[in-house]
Design an enzyme around this catalytic site. Structure first.
Site, PDB file in Angstrom:
ATOM      1  N   THR A 131      -2.880  13.283  -0.478  1.00 45.39           N
ATOM      2  CA  THR A 131      -3.665  12.058  -0.367  1.00 45.39           C
ATOM      3  C   THR A 131      -4.888  12.196   0.529  1.00 45.39           C
ATOM      4  O   THR A 131      -4.873  12.963   1.502  1.00 45.39           O
ATOM      5  CB  THR A 131      -2.766  10.932   0.199  1.00 45.39           C
ATOM      6  OG1 THR A 131      -3.575   9.849   0.649  1.00 45.39           O
ATOM      7  CG2 THR A 131      -1.932  11.396   1.385  1.00 45.39           C
ATOM      8  N   GLU A 133      -5.575  10.143   2.616  1.00 46.29           N
ATOM      9  CA  GLU A 133      -5.169   9.662   3.945  1.00 46.29           C
ATOM     10  C   GLU A 133      -5.041  10.821   4.938  1.00 46.29           C
ATOM     11  O   GLU A 133      -5.040  10.599   6.151  1.00 46.29           O
ATOM     12  CB  GLU A 133      -3.850   8.903   3.855  1.00 46.29           C
ATOM     13  CG  GLU A 133      -3.973   7.476   3.367  1.00 46.29           C
ATOM     14  CD  GLU A 133      -4.692   6.556   4.349  1.00 46.29           C
ATOM     15  OE1 GLU A 133      -4.285   6.492   5.513  1.00 46.29           O
ATOM     16  OE2 GLU A 133      -5.672   5.925   3.941  1.00 46.29           O
ATOM     17  N   TYR A 155       2.314   7.277   7.554  1.00 49.52           N
ATOM     18  CA  TYR A 155       2.220   7.729   6.156  1.00 49.52           C
ATOM     19  C   TYR A 155       1.409   9.024   6.087  1.00 49.52           C
ATOM     20  O   TYR A 155       1.835  10.020   5.494  1.00 49.52           O
ATOM     21  CB  TYR A 155       1.559   6.634   5.308  1.00 49.52           C
ATOM     22  CG  TYR A 155       1.191   7.061   3.906  1.00 49.52           C
ATOM     23  CD1 TYR A 155       2.105   6.957   2.865  1.00 49.52           C
ATOM     24  CD2 TYR A 155      -0.082   7.569   3.621  1.00 49.52           C
ATOM     25  CE1 TYR A 155       1.763   7.354   1.571  1.00 49.52           C
ATOM     26  CE2 TYR A 155      -0.431   7.964   2.339  1.00 49.52           C
ATOM     27  CZ  TYR A 155       0.498   7.842   1.322  1.00 49.52           C
ATOM     28  OH  TYR A 155       0.150   8.248   0.044  1.00 49.52           O
ATOM     29  N   LYS A 159       2.629  12.837   5.082  1.00 50.88           N
ATOM     30  CA  LYS A 159       2.012  13.536   3.943  1.00 50.88           C
ATOM     31  C   LYS A 159       1.360  14.852   4.383  1.00 50.88           C
ATOM     32  O   LYS A 159       1.171  15.762   3.574  1.00 50.88           O
ATOM     33  CB  LYS A 159       0.988  12.626   3.270  1.00 50.88           C
ATOM     34  CG  LYS A 159       1.607  11.490   2.441  1.00 50.88           C
ATOM     35  CD  LYS A 159       2.024  11.959   1.043  1.00 50.88           C
ATOM     36  CE  LYS A 159       2.495  10.815   0.175  1.00 50.88           C
ATOM     37  NZ  LYS A 159       2.821  11.225  -1.190  1.00 50.88           N
TER      38      LYS A 159
HETATM   39  P1  NAP Z   1       3.846   3.605  -6.191  1.00 49.05           P
HETATM   40  O1  NAP Z   1       3.367   2.788  -7.342  1.00 49.05           O
HETATM   41  O2  NAP Z   1       4.159   2.940  -4.915  1.00 49.05           O
HETATM   42  O3  NAP Z   1       5.145   4.412  -6.697  1.00 49.05           O
HETATM   43  C1  NAP Z   1       5.980   5.082  -5.786  1.00 49.05           C
HETATM   44  C2  NAP Z   1       7.194   5.600  -6.533  1.00 49.05           C
HETATM   45  O4  NAP Z   1       8.048   6.267  -5.605  1.00 49.05           O
HETATM   46  C3  NAP Z   1       8.053   4.498  -7.179  1.00 49.05           C
HETATM   47  O5  NAP Z   1       8.557   4.972  -8.402  1.00 49.05           O
HETATM   48  C4  NAP Z   1       9.184   4.335  -6.184  1.00 49.05           C
HETATM   49  O6  NAP Z   1      10.370   3.838  -6.747  1.00 49.05           O
HETATM   50  C5  NAP Z   1       9.372   5.782  -5.780  1.00 49.05           C
HETATM   51  N1  NAP Z   1      10.126   5.951  -4.524  1.00 49.05           N
HETATM   52  C6  NAP Z   1       9.877   5.383  -3.330  1.00 49.05           C
HETATM   53  N2  NAP Z   1      10.763   5.792  -2.414  1.00 49.05           N
HETATM   54  C7  NAP Z   1      11.615   6.644  -3.058  1.00 49.05           C
HETATM   55  C8  NAP Z   1      12.753   7.387  -2.659  1.00 49.05           C
HETATM   56  N3  NAP Z   1      13.227   7.318  -1.416  1.00 49.05           N
HETATM   57  N4  NAP Z   1      13.372   8.163  -3.579  1.00 49.05           N
HETATM   58  C9  NAP Z   1      12.924   8.207  -4.863  1.00 49.05           C
HETATM   59  N5  NAP Z   1      11.860   7.511  -5.299  1.00 49.05           N
HETATM   60  C10 NAP Z   1      11.214   6.747  -4.398  1.00 49.05           C
HETATM   61  O7  NAP Z   1       2.809   4.769  -5.863  1.00 49.05           O
HETATM   62  P2  NAP Z   1       1.623   5.386  -6.748  1.00 49.05           P
HETATM   63  O8  NAP Z   1       0.370   4.631  -6.450  1.00 49.05           O
HETATM   64  O9  NAP Z   1       2.077   5.555  -8.131  1.00 49.05           O
HETATM   65  O10 NAP Z   1       1.443   6.792  -6.034  1.00 49.05           O
HETATM   66  C11 NAP Z   1       2.177   7.930  -6.483  1.00 49.05           C
HETATM   67  C12 NAP Z   1       2.166   8.987  -5.382  1.00 49.05           C
HETATM   68  O11 NAP Z   1       0.829   9.358  -5.092  1.00 49.05           O
HETATM   69  C13 NAP Z   1       2.762   8.550  -4.051  1.00 49.05           C
HETATM   70  O12 NAP Z   1       3.388   9.672  -3.492  1.00 49.05           O
HETATM   71  C14 NAP Z   1       1.560   8.169  -3.216  1.00 49.05           C
HETATM   72  O13 NAP Z   1       1.850   8.313  -1.849  1.00 49.05           O
HETATM   73  C15 NAP Z   1       0.550   9.173  -3.708  1.00 49.05           C
HETATM   74  N6  NAP Z   1      -0.855   8.783  -3.653  1.00 49.05           N
HETATM   75  C16 NAP Z   1      -1.254   7.619  -4.223  1.00 49.05           C
HETATM   76  C17 NAP Z   1      -2.607   7.296  -4.219  1.00 49.05           C
HETATM   77  C18 NAP Z   1      -3.104   6.028  -4.850  1.00 49.05           C
HETATM   78  O14 NAP Z   1      -4.244   5.630  -4.539  1.00 49.05           O
HETATM   79  N7  NAP Z   1      -2.345   5.402  -5.734  1.00 49.05           N
HETATM   80  C19 NAP Z   1      -3.540   8.176  -3.636  1.00 49.05           C
HETATM   81  C20 NAP Z   1      -3.090   9.366  -3.096  1.00 49.05           C
HETATM   82  C21 NAP Z   1      -1.742   9.665  -3.129  1.00 49.05           C
HETATM   83  P3  NAP Z   1      10.644   2.240  -6.875  1.00 49.05           P
HETATM   84  O15 NAP Z   1       9.892   1.803  -8.092  1.00 49.05           O
HETATM   85  O16 NAP Z   1      12.118   2.181  -7.018  1.00 49.05           O
HETATM   86  O17 NAP Z   1      10.131   1.610  -5.615  1.00 49.05           O
HETATM   87  O1  G4F Z   2      -5.106  -0.773  -0.713  1.00 50.72           O
HETATM   88  P1  G4F Z   2      -4.706  -0.194   0.584  1.00 50.72           P
HETATM   89  O2  G4F Z   2      -3.417  -0.659   1.166  1.00 50.72           O
HETATM   90  O3  G4F Z   2      -4.715   1.375   0.376  1.00 50.72           O
HETATM   91  P2  G4F Z   2      -4.798   2.591   1.412  1.00 50.72           P
HETATM   92  O4  G4F Z   2      -4.323   2.216   2.761  1.00 50.72           O
HETATM   93  O5  G4F Z   2      -6.158   3.176   1.306  1.00 50.72           O
HETATM   94  O6  G4F Z   2      -3.710   3.588   0.792  1.00 50.72           O
HETATM   95  C1  G4F Z   2      -3.688   3.868  -0.603  1.00 50.72           C
HETATM   96  O7  G4F Z   2      -4.535   4.961  -0.860  1.00 50.72           O
HETATM   97  C2  G4F Z   2      -4.134   6.193  -0.240  1.00 50.72           C
HETATM   98  C3  G4F Z   2      -5.174   7.247  -0.616  1.00 50.72           C
HETATM   99  O8  G4F Z   2      -6.222   7.211   0.312  1.00 50.72           O
HETATM  100  C4  G4F Z   2      -2.759   6.563  -0.750  1.00 50.72           C
HETATM  101  F1  G4F Z   2      -2.381   7.738  -0.203  1.00 50.72           F
HETATM  102  C5  G4F Z   2      -1.773   5.470  -0.398  1.00 50.72           C
HETATM  103  O9  G4F Z   2      -0.497   5.800  -0.974  1.00 50.72           O
HETATM  104  C6  G4F Z   2      -2.242   4.163  -0.998  1.00 50.72           C
HETATM  105  O10 G4F Z   2      -2.164   4.251  -2.402  1.00 50.72           O
HETATM  106  O11 G4F Z   2      -5.826  -0.449   1.672  1.00 50.72           O
HETATM  107  C7  G4F Z   2      -7.174  -0.065   1.457  1.00 50.72           C
HETATM  108  C8  G4F Z   2      -8.041  -0.602   2.580  1.00 50.72           C
HETATM  109  C9  G4F Z   2      -7.481  -0.302   3.981  1.00 50.72           C
HETATM  110  O12 G4F Z   2      -8.548   0.063   4.818  1.00 50.72           O
HETATM  111  C10 G4F Z   2      -6.910  -1.622   4.458  1.00 50.72           C
HETATM  112  O13 G4F Z   2      -6.928  -1.811   5.853  1.00 50.72           O
HETATM  113  O14 G4F Z   2      -8.066  -2.022   2.480  1.00 50.72           O
HETATM  114  C11 G4F Z   2      -7.867  -2.583   3.765  1.00 50.72           C
HETATM  115  N1  G4F Z   2      -7.345  -3.924   3.600  1.00 50.72           N
HETATM  116  C12 G4F Z   2      -7.990  -5.056   3.939  1.00 50.72           C
HETATM  117  N2  G4F Z   2      -7.238  -6.124   3.692  1.00 50.72           N
HETATM  118  C13 G4F Z   2      -6.135  -4.260   3.101  1.00 50.72           C
HETATM  119  C14 G4F Z   2      -6.073  -5.657   3.157  1.00 50.72           C
HETATM  120  N3  G4F Z   2      -5.125  -3.507   2.593  1.00 50.72           N
HETATM  121  C15 G4F Z   2      -4.034  -4.174   2.121  1.00 50.72           C
HETATM  122  N4  G4F Z   2      -3.032  -3.450   1.586  1.00 50.72           N
HETATM  123  N5  G4F Z   2      -3.911  -5.538   2.185  1.00 50.72           N
HETATM  124  C16 G4F Z   2      -4.907  -6.328   2.692  1.00 50.72           C
HETATM  125  O15 G4F Z   2      -4.792  -7.556   2.738  1.00 50.72           O
END
Ligand code: NAP
Ligand code: G4F
Length: 353
Positions: A131, A133, A155, A159
């Protein structure tokens, strides 16, 4: 092209990325195995449309359960593992740091050890959902594969362990372990507590008559937002590459949370005007003068990642990644339109639309 002989194991199959990746791999002819967690209410809504596919197989497991992971990997002997499972909410990781480390850091180690001890080190290719992050308090702009890491949340720290343990198994045992350093990617399937989806859902509801006020935290945070459906293609490309490696996947464009709000409300037919500063800042509906967005300290984090902007050049040249496939504006439109359609369906069911 069909890949009929291949077997993939996806952890996190019920999540946003897991659902798009399953669709992609099933289309490519894979046998797809997915790990799901037991829950008291159904958690398969994102893959509901795939459940009848005979090439999709679900098994109960959890990344905290070593014996379960070992058994599944030993039985399936997958060609590819996509480790997408995680406690993926950065804000929640401040409240649950230990659980986040168990799953996001040690969970990866458990998978690597399961592969190694099953004698699959030279068969199974492993993708880790790394990520942006990791860059946290960024040391350079834009961030690339060579930018130093400085995570800013439990987090991000978990990671970071995952990133390095992947590299370690690559170097120590010659395993095909690759990290996709993905910047934020969103979609109509994004979890509703991430900021983009929180915004598109509220914009849709407010535009259709709700009196709610959208309450957010840091409006000035900047993110490099791409479309999840495009990014899962890179996961597959990373594991199909000639050698294991780490890749930044990003659009190369960054926007503030405020800009995302403005664009989503505009798509929903509401022109926002921003007034005030800091905790007093609010978004006003220009047509009605009503406050529709406000700020609350509840959504601020103990440490913030202020600016993420990725440099995807390596993925462009080595994987053929197209960072402009879906633009920021198109992403906002896809998400806002989907939430408008969902909200209309809710209102129709209630007989109020
Ligand atoms: P998400 O929608 O939150 O999905 C997370 C998945 O992990 C869900 O299927 C959840 O299951 C499962 N999970 C959580 N805890 C678990 C555990 N203890 N054992 C087995 N499964 C578990 O996340 P996503 O946005 O698809 O992201 C996928 C991956 O990419 C994550 O690792 C995230 O950290 C990483 N990532 C995401 C982004 C982004 O912007 N989306 C960016 C960089 C990296 P449940 O449905 O049962 O909760
Ligand atoms: O949507 P966010 O919660 O995503 P964040 O923290 O960037 O994390 C996501 O992206 C990561 C990749 O860079 C992944 F690794 C991670 O698993 C996840 O998918 O927040 C985005 C930004 C932050 O700066 C947060 O402080 O939005 C700001 N924010 C402002 N108001 C908020 C809010 N975030 C959330 N969740 N809720 C708010 O009300």
């Amino acid at each position: 092209m069909l890949n009929s002989s291949k077997t993939a194991l996806i952890t996190g199959i019920t999540g946003q990325d897991g659902s798009f990746l399953s669709e992609l791999l099933l289309k490519k002819g894979y046998e797809v195995f997915g790990i799901i967690r037991r829950s008291s209410t159904p958690n398969t809504s994102r893959i509901e449309h795939l459940l009848d596919n005979p090439s999709l197989h679900l098994c109960y497991c959890d990344l905290t359960d070593s014996s379960g992971i070992c058994r599944i990997i030993r039985d399936i002997r997958p060609d590819e593992i996509y480790n997408l499972a995680a406690q993926s909410h950065v804000g929640v990781s401040f409240d649950q740091p230990e659980f986040t480390a168990e799953v996001n850091a040690l969970g990866v180690l458990r998978i690597l050890e399961a592969v190694r001890t099953a004698g699959l080190s030279h068969k199974t290719r492993i993708y880790q959902a790394s990520t942006s992050e990791l860059y946290g308090k960024v040391h350079e702009i834009p961030q690339s594969e060579t930018t130093p890491f400085h995570p800013r949340s439990p987090y991000g720290v978990a990671k970071l362990y995952a990133f390095w343990i992947m590299k370690h198994y690559r170097e120590a045992y010659g395993m095909f372990c690759s990290n996709g350093i993905l910047f934020n990617h969103e979609s109509e399937r994004r979890g509703e507590t991430f900021v983009t989806r929180k915004i598109t859902k509220a914009a849709a509801r407010i535009s259709l008559g709700s009196n709610e006020v959208l309450t957010l935290g840091n409006l000035s945070a900047k993110r490099d937002w791409g479309y999840a459906k495009d990014y899962v293609e890179c996961m597959h490309k990373i594991l199909s590459h000639s050698h294991p490696d780490d890749f930044v996947i990003a659009t190369g464009e960054t926007k503030t949370v405020r800009e995302f709000c403005t664009a989503s409300f505009e798509r929903a037919g509401i022109e926002l005007v921003w007034l005030g500063e800091g905790l007093d800042e609010c978004g006003i509906d220009k047509a009605t003068g009503k406050t529709v967005v406000k700020v609350s300290p509840e959504f601020f984090r103990a440490a913030e990642v202020d600016l993420l902007l990725g440099d995807p050049s390596k993925a462009v040249s080595e994987l053929g990644f197209n960072p402009r496939k879906t633009t920021f504006r198109e992403l906002v439109e896809i998400m806002t339109d989907a939430d408008i359609a969902k909200q209309k369906a809710v209102l129709e069911k209630q007989g109020t639309f």
